[in-house]
Design an enzyme around this catalytic site. Structure first.
Site, PDB file in Angstrom:
ATOM      1  N   ASP B 296       0.819  -1.218   0.000  1.00 25.41           N
ATOM      2  CA  ASP B 296       0.000   0.000   0.000  1.00 25.41           C
ATOM      3  C   ASP B 296       0.850   1.263   0.000  1.00 25.41           C
ATOM      4  OD1 ASP B 296       0.876  -0.859   2.554  1.00 25.41           O
ATOM      5  OD2 ASP B 296      -0.410   0.662   3.473  1.00 25.41           O
ATOM      6  N   GLU B 297       0.229   2.336  -0.407  1.00 26.28           N
ATOM      7  CA  GLU B 297       0.751   3.694  -0.203  1.00 26.28           C
ATOM      8  C   GLU B 297       2.220   3.876  -0.586  1.00 26.28           C
ATOM      9  OE1 GLU B 297      -1.708   5.691   3.334  1.00 26.28           O
ATOM     10  OE2 GLU B 297      -0.305   4.186   4.050  1.00 26.28           O
ATOM     11  N   VAL B 298       2.573   3.487  -1.787  1.00 29.91           N
ATOM     12  CA  VAL B 298       3.949   3.708  -2.214  1.00 29.91           C
ATOM     13  C   VAL B 298       4.082   5.150  -2.728  1.00 29.91           C
ATOM     14  CG1 VAL B 298       5.813   2.916  -3.691  1.00 29.91           C
ATOM     15  CG2 VAL B 298       4.118   1.281  -2.822  1.00 29.91           C
TER      16      VAL B 298
END
Lengths: 502, 502
Positions: B296-298
């Site tokens: 997630d959330e790179v």
């Protein structure tokens, strides 16, 4: 209880100025700096020459004990104390004014031991030290209170005593004990024992006995904390009903009593006899000059439904204005309290409704609408009354994230008014109402969030930098953990000594 | 682990159907009712005739011990047990399928002892009883998880074990251990010990040793709880950097490295060698078939700043689409995990970005925007993947009042789709992210709020009445207090036994 205003607190030794919460009025590292080591087994608190108070002063002796333990309890007794460095073997306490065994009051002076304790560090060898620091300190506001609500949930005695400890660490000096309310009546009255027998959640386990109350008052006194009890009337009294037949107003559905009850019945003489007896007892039990009489949120629906109340309204010429009936009750209550030799604090509605109060009345501002609370602060002080601020400090109202910041950024004097008006703001109170709070979540909800209010009420108005406050408050919270307080984190991170209590 | 699906759980004795949380699929008082007394010293759990599992089954024997203690620890041993009434001296447990010492899996059956324990009452004489109740029970969803985050704050082992206890009381069966993340790396790796040495908040006190991890897994196994570890990559890995030189992407400021680091560097072979070794260890340590791989959330800022990454993008023909680079990494990671014989769960971005995943992949839906989470559930299941729901169950996000209600009212299958799609929703997870939570406030924030999610995932979809849920959840919360769990109140009130732990 200890060092007077504007007295240099400490002249001791360090490099960076250590973080103190709440921040002192002035704190600096003197030129040259320096550090001295504190050898636990030799260290003593003592009285300075010329101190008006000396050996035998119970409040100070007890404080010396407490702070020695807070500072050095973790010291290994078998450890050989290091001979090097400049040792500091005593803290000399100078008290300017005599008197030691009374109760704290609105004019009491403050202690310096907490500040001292926060300045003591421990190096990587476990050696205690204090860096040379000059501190001049005094509180900005005299009344720095915390309200606990023991009616919506009962708080065991131990939770109250622990809260008093942490209040002292935060330099709070007033415990506002909202002891009874609609849901339960845990105060065990000597005059009317049925009140708690019928009104407590459980009359065996969920009451504050006379002994419990004395314990709270004495525990608070030893920490320089006043206990102001609130017996809120005429609303917020449903739990009084079962133990005081005839006290509450019977509500009507059409022409018949519905079986439910409303606020205290203000039209009966028996009501005033009851109130006189109860407050006579309460005035004796609680030594503080001030009582909190409540007076908030009176719901008129029940009064309106009751034909006898309506008849009384007509007789008195009140028309349809039930605020006049409320004022009629409050007026008589205030006279009773005055005759008992007590001062009073009331919630703002009493002022809003134009009740005639004594000039020394303290008005407690709690509402955020319809008018902004700062407008109310201006009005109250303009009318010549003293004001206490709580509206922005309802800490029971939680939200996601760092909500301590909003509490911290409040400026209690940010209203239009003369310097005399500003002087009438004696302080404020953080409130922890009990709808969603009991002993399971009290400590983490209070601490360190209430610390934001504590610093706002103690420190200079110029102390407002959020980043700086964050660093000091996070550090203070770690100190609280070290003292066994279940204070929640501000944000991501850790404390070196974070699991002593778990 | 015990009684199979749709097996009558109990045929025992009572008047009103006792409150059970989460609510069983079917519960009724049989005609005639009846009550039988439970004499603690004579009461035993035992195996029913024909049970596929019998004496010597460690998981059940341990559960018998735990539940006997939970039920009767408060019984006074010297008390004479009453001879009257119909005594019930044993609970016969029938287990349909053999096998006792393995680990729980997605297909494991459920235990009935918790339900039984909640049906036992105690009358005013202290006599234990159970009312005759017929229960048919099985979970609606197979995956009922709770996520704890031990990176933003370290949670001591004891707090994790206590959470596992309370999970079992709530019939949660998956502990999603978000063990490492940006702020700290508390997992002590045998292959790469420097990761925790350099990445933990404190390498001596704030790490989970191999023994700690085994303890968690075993403690969970005894309670029918799977442990799914998450090692989130390529983002959320800042704490990995110090202990794994060269793993993270060096960020650039203009033409020079800025000294800060971004996500895992996806363009180096050494990265994949490291990841293979680490996950080889993790696959062995955690016995569950599934690993949670994050994804997630790179944040692409750092990748974009790095000239070598940009050169790689050009070489690969990715243009300016850094999602392709992310997918490139994830694709290789998934292949590594597959080669280790493990299944995987990933956060929804991996699906959103079109990474090619195995058909048995579980997609974890957590985002509330830009598209509503129900749309994502529809898309994921339409694509043939199994889905786990967490978006509405981020319990770290607190608000004032009874916020358990919003979590309770979620209906995980309320999206447009075929019955086959609905079948692909294997359950959900309550998440307690650690930004503002550590051991000081974990228990009261989790309980009983997470219970709302537990019932939603266990009980029939028709069990939705908030008033009824309030009454049962408040009662369950009192039972939790009686078991020493610091569960916070739902609203005003009290429990008879509310201070055992304080």
């Amino acid at each position: 209880m200890a060092a007077g205003r504007a007295l240099p607190l400490l002249l001791l030794l360090l490099e960076p100025v250590a973080a103190v919460w709440p921040q002192p009025q002035a704190e600096r590292t003197p030129a040259g700096g320096g550090r001295c080591l504190l050898p636990p087994r030799r260290f003593r608190f003592a009285y300075a020459a010329g101190s008006a108070v000396g050996p035998g002063c119970a409040v100070l002796e007890a404080a010396f004990q407490r702070y020695w333990a807070l500072l050095f309890a973790a010291a290994r007794p078998t450890e050989k104390e290091l001979p090097w460095g400049i040792p500091c073997t005593q803290l000399l306490v100078f008290v300017a004014t005599p008197g030691c065994n009374g109760f704290p009051s609105l004019d009491s002076k403050e202690s310096c031991l907490e500040t001292f304790s926060q300045l003591v560090g421990r190096d990587e060898n476990g050696t205690y030290y204090i860096n040379k620091t000059e501190i001049v300190d005094f509180p900005r506001f005299r009344h720095r209170g915390l309200l606990l609500d023991t009616s919506r949930h009962y708080l065991p005695l131990r939770a109250i005593l622990e809260t008093l400890d942490v209040m002292a660490y935060n330099k709070f000096n007033v415990f506002h004990w909202h002891i009874v309310d609609d849901p339960s009546f845990p105060y065990e009255s000597m005059t009317f024992p049925e009140l708690s027998k019928q009104g407590a959640f459980n009359a065996m386990t969920h009451v504050y006995t006379a002994s419990d109350v004395q314990t709270v008052i004495e525990y608070a006194r030893m920490r320089g904390i006043r206990v102001i009890a609130e017996f809120d009337t005429p609303g917020h009294t449903l739990s009084w009903g079962p133990g005081a037949p005839g006290l509450l107003t019977p509500c009507y559905l059409d022409k018949d009593p519905s079986g439910t009850y409303g606020p205290i019945n203000p039209i009966l003489n028996s009501t005033y006899q009851f109130v006189t007896s109860l407050f006579k007892e309460v005035s004796t039990v609680f030594p503080d000059f001030f009582l909190h009489l409540g007076g908030d949120e009176v719901d008129f629906t029940c009064w309106k439904s009751n034909p006898k109340i309506r008849a009384f309204m007509r007789k008195m010429g009140f028309g349809e204005d039930y605020k006049k009936l409320e004022s009629f009750y409050i007026q008589r209550l205030l006279d009773i309290i005055s005759s008992l030799g007590k001062g009073y604090i009331v919630w703002q509605e009493v002022f809003d409704n134009g009740v005639k109060v004594r000039p020394d009345t303290i008005i407690h501002v709690w509402k955020e609408n319809p008018k902004p609370y700062m407008e109310e602060m201006a009005n109250v002080t303009k009318a010549g009354y003293r004001a206490l601020l709580s509206a922005p400090w309802y800490l029971n109202r939680i939200s996601y994230g760092q909500d301590w910041m909003a509490a911290y950024q409040v400026e209690p004097l940010k209203f239009g008014g003369s310097p005399e008006q500003k002087d009438r703001v004696i302080g404020g109170e953080a409130c922890m109402w009990g709808e969603y709070v009991d002993v399971t979540n009290l400590a983490p909800r209070l601490w360190p969030r209430a610390g934001a209010v504590a610093e706002r009420l103690w420190s200079n108005a110029t102390v407002r930098d959020l980043q700086d406050a964050y660093v000091r408050l996070a550090d203070f919270r770690c100190k609280l953990l070290g003292r066994g307080v279940q204070a929640q984190p501000l944000y991501v991170g850790y404390c070196e000594n974070e699991f002593p209590g778990f």
